[in-house]
Write a protein that holds these residues in place. Structure first.
Motif, PDB file in Angstrom:
ATOM      1  N   VAL A 187      28.600 -12.592  51.246  1.00 42.34           N
ATOM      2  CA  VAL A 187      29.756 -13.447  51.438  1.00 42.34           C
ATOM      3  C   VAL A 187      29.971 -14.263  50.181  1.00 42.34           C
ATOM      4  CG1 VAL A 187      28.339 -15.236  52.527  1.00 42.34           C
ATOM      5  CG2 VAL A 187      30.797 -15.184  52.957  1.00 42.34           C
ATOM      6  N   TYR A 188      31.228 -14.392  49.767  1.00 44.15           N
ATOM      7  CA  TYR A 188      31.509 -15.134  48.543  1.00 44.15           C
ATOM      8  C   TYR A 188      32.743 -16.013  48.759  1.00 44.15           C
ATOM      9  CZ  TYR A 188      35.218 -11.702  47.738  1.00 44.15           C
ATOM     10  OH  TYR A 188      36.343 -10.918  47.862  1.00 44.15           O
ATOM     11  N   ALA A 189      32.884 -17.018  47.912  1.00 46.40           N
ATOM     12  CA  ALA A 189      34.002 -17.962  48.003  1.00 46.40           C
ATOM     13  C   ALA A 189      34.988 -17.712  46.884  1.00 46.40           C
ATOM     14  CB  ALA A 189      33.487 -19.388  47.934  1.00 46.40           C
ATOM     15  N   GLU A 190      36.276 -17.825  47.217  1.00 43.79           N
ATOM     16  CA  GLU A 190      37.337 -17.756  46.213  1.00 43.79           C
ATOM     17  C   GLU A 190      38.029 -19.104  46.167  1.00 43.79           C
ATOM     18  OE1 GLU A 190      40.071 -14.589  46.584  1.00 43.79           O
ATOM     19  OE2 GLU A 190      38.569 -13.008  46.308  1.00 43.79           O
ATOM     20  N   ARG A 191      38.133 -19.663  45.000  1.00 48.24           N
ATOM     21  CA  ARG A 191      38.731 -20.985  44.840  1.00 48.24           C
ATOM     22  C   ARG A 191      40.246 -20.888  44.755  1.00 48.24           C
ATOM     23  NH1 ARG A 191      34.371 -23.871  46.329  1.00 48.24           N
ATOM     24  NH2 ARG A 191      32.518 -23.175  45.179  1.00 48.24           N
ATOM     25  N   GLY A 192      40.884 -22.024  44.818  1.00 48.18           N
ATOM     26  CA  GLY A 192      42.323 -22.062  44.627  1.00 48.18           C
ATOM     27  C   GLY A 192      43.092 -22.233  45.912  1.00 48.18           C
ATOM     28  N   ARG A 193      44.420 -22.291  45.763  1.00 49.14           N
ATOM     29  CA  ARG A 193      45.300 -22.575  46.887  1.00 49.14           C
ATOM     30  C   ARG A 193      45.167 -21.540  48.000  1.00 49.14           C
ATOM     31  NH1 ARG A 193      51.929 -22.945  46.428  1.00 49.14           N
ATOM     32  NH2 ARG A 193      52.334 -23.359  48.658  1.00 49.14           N
ATOM     33  N   HIS A 194      45.008 -20.272  47.635  1.00 53.38           N
ATOM     34  CA  HIS A 194      44.922 -19.208  48.630  1.00 53.38           C
ATOM     35  C   HIS A 194      43.492 -18.695  48.760  1.00 53.38           C
ATOM     36  CE1 HIS A 194      49.266 -19.133  48.880  1.00 53.38           C
ATOM     37  NE2 HIS A 194      49.344 -19.015  47.556  1.00 53.38           N
ATOM     38  N   GLY A 195      42.561 -19.540  48.453  1.00 54.50           N
ATOM     39  CA  GLY A 195      41.164 -19.131  48.488  1.00 54.50           C
ATOM     40  C   GLY A 195      40.575 -19.163  49.884  1.00 54.50           C
ATOM     41  N   GLY A 196      39.272 -18.989  49.920  1.00 54.08           N
ATOM     42  CA  GLY A 196      38.565 -18.968  51.193  1.00 54.08           C
ATOM     43  C   GLY A 196      37.278 -18.188  51.036  1.00 54.08           C
ATOM     44  N   PHE A 197      36.741 -17.754  52.143  1.00 52.89           N
ATOM     45  CA  PHE A 197      35.505 -16.980  52.130  1.00 52.89           C
ATOM     46  C   PHE A 197      35.807 -15.540  52.525  1.00 52.89           C
ATOM     47  CE2 PHE A 197      34.138 -21.341  52.927  1.00 52.89           C
ATOM     48  CZ  PHE A 197      33.181 -21.491  51.932  1.00 52.89           C
ATOM     49  N   ALA A 198      35.074 -14.614  51.934  1.00 48.23           N
ATOM     50  CA  ALA A 198      35.272 -13.196  52.221  1.00 48.23           C
ATOM     51  C   ALA A 198      33.951 -12.458  52.043  1.00 48.23           C
ATOM     52  CB  ALA A 198      36.345 -12.607  51.311  1.00 48.23           C
TER      53      ALA A 198
END
Length: 324
Positions: free
Chosen positions: A49-60
């Protein structure tokens, strides 16, 4: 509990892709801080599982992280998802558990079945909250902790204390031996015995419950369907009014929704139906038939016909007089 939540978190990410911590918290009914701790625990355990930063980010999750259950075919999976869309889980406080189970079922399907089953399940609706006349179906509420205690006692085979308010009485504590749980038209019932006598308790009238350590005095095997039929028969045979009614078939469902029971139905003249219906008392029968207007006729008992005639005469007299 946490292990189940971690599995649900992984399945949510598998099935929906990238989700924010807030969205995950809403789905899992926990705080955002708990979600962040769970994400950290999954990463430490090697789940990709990894995190994406920014306005449309989240965990995936990294692509390819999956399991399959090849034993379920398309129709079997559809049957499970359709059954899970019913409302019984709301009566027995199993909504969250059902949602978690359905996520596991969908995730375990082979890729070739997943999309088609999901689409098919969206096209079948079981027991919606309103009918065609926009009448909202009201599910009776039972406090979550109370329902949990009742459910544990039933499944664990332990005695149970319930704070129960019978009709027209003040709530009292009762110690019962639970047998099973039944839901009918979004109403939940606890089937039990008390001092060896059969008892049926409406769950919405239980304000508190406490499981006891001693085992319940009950048989190891149970046929709930048979027990329910027997108790219904005894209930209908005492202090109820049996009626014979002619009804327009288009209003039949309305009558079924108000009667205690309908025991027989056969064709009548002019395309109508002749029904043997049972009501709580004469007043209940009069009220139910009055709602149907000229689309129903009470054939018996005679006091019911007389009550409806007198009411209709009074209404006709009221509106037959010219307004001053």
């Amino acid at each position: 509990m946490r292990a189940d939540r971690l599995v649900s978190l992984v399945l949510l990410l598998r099935q929906r892709g990238r989700l924010t911590a807030d969205a995950l918290a809403r789905e899992l009914e926990v705080s955002t801080r708990t979600v962040l701790r769970d994400i950290e625990a999954l990463s430490a355990a090697g789940v990709p599982v990894y995190a994406e930063r920014g306005r449309h980010g989240g965990f995936a999750l990294l692509p390819g992280f999956r399991t399959e259950l090849t034993g379920l075919n398309h129709d079997e999976a559809l049957a499970l998802l359709t059954a899970g869309s019913g409302r019984g889980e709301q009566v027995f406080g199993l909504g969250s558990a059902l949602a978690s189970a359905m996520r596991k079922v969908v995730d375990a399907l082979p890729e070739s079945h997943r999309a088609t089953v999901r689409d098919a399940a969206q096209r079948i609706l079981v027991e919606p909250e309103t009918d065609l006349l926009s009448r909202r179906l009201v599910t009776e509420e039972v406090p979550g902790t109370t329902m949990t205690e009742i459910r544990r006692a039933v499944l664990g085979g332990h005695r149970l204390r319930i704070h129960y308010a019978a009709t027209g009485q003040r709530p009292q504590w009762r110690t019962v031996d639970p047998i099973g749980l039944v839901t009918v038209r979004d109403r939940g019932y606890l089937l039990a015995t008390r001092s060896g006598a059969d008892r049926t308790y409406r769950l919405s009238r239980v304000s508190a419950a406490e499981g006891l350590p001693e085992p319940a005095q009950r048989p190891h095997q149970v046929d709930l369907d048979r027990i329910w039929r027997e108790r219904c028969a005894r209930f209908l045979s005492s202090d109820h009014v049996a009626t014979l009614i002619r009804v327009n078939p288009e209003r039949r469902e309305e009558l079924l929704g108000t009667a205690v029971a309908v025991r027989a139905a056969e064709p009548d003249t002019a395309g109508w139906l002749r029904l043997e219906a049972t009501f709580q008392d004469l007043r209940h029968a009069e009220w139910a038939l009055w709602q149907l207007g000229t689309d129903a006729e009470a054939l018996s008992p005679e006091p019911l016909r007389t009550a409806l005639r007198d009411r209709a005469t009074a209404i006709a007299t009221r509106y037959g007089n010219a307004r001053a």
